[in-house]
Write an enzyme that holds these catalytic residues in place. Structure first.
Site, short mmCIF file in Angstrom:
data_model
loop_
_atom_site.label_atom_id
_atom_site.label_comp_id
_atom_site.label_asym_id
_atom_site.label_seq_id
_atom_site.Cartn_x
_atom_site.Cartn_y
_atom_site.Cartn_z
CE LYS A 87 38.42 -8.61 -12.06
NZ LYS A 87 36.75 -8.79 -12.17
C1 E4P Z 1 34.80 -8.79 -10.02
O1 E4P Z 1 35.68 -8.32 -9.98
C2 E4P Z 1 35.00 -10.16 -9.39
O2 E4P Z 1 35.08 -10.96 -10.72
C3 E4P Z 1 33.37 -10.76 -9.10
O3 E4P Z 1 32.97 -10.04 -7.95
C4 E4P Z 1 33.35 -12.02 -8.69
O4 E4P Z 1 32.08 -12.28 -8.25
P1 E4P Z 1 31.27 -13.79 -8.07
O5 E4P Z 1 32.05 -14.45 -6.99
O6 E4P Z 1 29.82 -13.63 -7.55
O7 E4P Z 1 31.34 -14.59 -9.33
#
Ligand code: E4P
Length: 219
Positions: A87
């Site tokens: 990622k």
């Molecule tokens: C996942 O890939 C993301 O990091 C995550 O969905 C972020 O979510 P949040 O905005 O609830 O922290």
């Protein structure tokens, strides 16, 4: 549409997996910290456990913000298990890293995406997945689902192969709306995912079926 769970919590992952519809997992540094997992060895060990639990794609985020650091980290992460997806944040160095990973057959998930322009850049760089953060967009009174629709339209017109992964899901309706807007994947915490099951008429109907059956058997 694929279903990923957005957590580093092993119990939640097991619970979602038990439904039989789980295709993968996404994590981020905040989710790892929430589970109290610190230090590179422990963090990598935790990714390994998740990868063994779920055979689908598991996103593990780099914490470097420079190209060389992202490549170094991405290589190490991808060696943890074959289902690791690296990622990478949507920044200039991240775009360069996405391109390098795509040329070196390492799957990527471009994270922290908030605009169609960023989505085009990530697809051009060969990202495997693109994560628009719909909940965080809604938080500032913009429209997260509208962004998914816009990106889905552009990707279809341009023939981009990057999969749209609707992230930052806050409630069950986000999942339904993301499906309608053309997301290829949603990543959700356990609660909104399980919320898809709920309908009062299902509960009422099932109680009636069981009561009628019981009454007939008692005759
Ligand atoms: C996942 O890939 C993301 O990091 C995550 O969905 C972020 O979510 P949040 O905005 O609830 O922290």
């Amino acid at each position: 549409m694929k279903f990923f769970i957005d957590t580093a919590n092993l119990e939640d992952i097991r619970e979602a997996k038990s439904l039989g519809i789980l295709d993968g997992v996404t994590t981020n540094p905040s989710l790892m910290a929430k589970e109290g997992i610190t230090g590179q060895d422990n963090i990598y060990k935790h990714y390994k456990t998740i990868c063994e639990l779920v055979p689908g794609d598991v996103s593990a985020e780099v914490i470097s913000t420079d190209f060389e650091g992202m490549i170094r980290e991405g290589k190490a992460l991808s060696e943890i298990a074959p289902n690791i997806v690296v990622k990478v944040p949507m920044i200039k160095e991240g775009v360069k890293a996405l391109k390098w990973f795509s040329e070196n057959d390492i799957k990527t998930n471009c994270t922290l995406v908030f605009s169609a322009g960023q989505a085009i850049l990530a697809a051009k760089a060969g990202a495997t997945y693109l994560s628009p953060f719909i909940g965080r967009i809604d938080d500032i009174a913009w429209d997260g689902i509208a962004l998914i629709e816009e990106i889905a339209e552009i990707y279809a017109i341009q023939g981009y192969e990057t999969e749209i992964l609707a992230a930052s899901i806050r409630h069950t309706l986000h999942i339904v709306d993301a499906a309608r807007a053309g997301a290829d994947v949603i990543t959700s915490p356990l609660k909104p995912l399980m919320g898809l099951l709920n309908h009062p008429l299902t509960d009422v109907g099932l109680s009636k079926f069981l009561a009628d059956h019981k009454a007939a058997e008692a005759k």
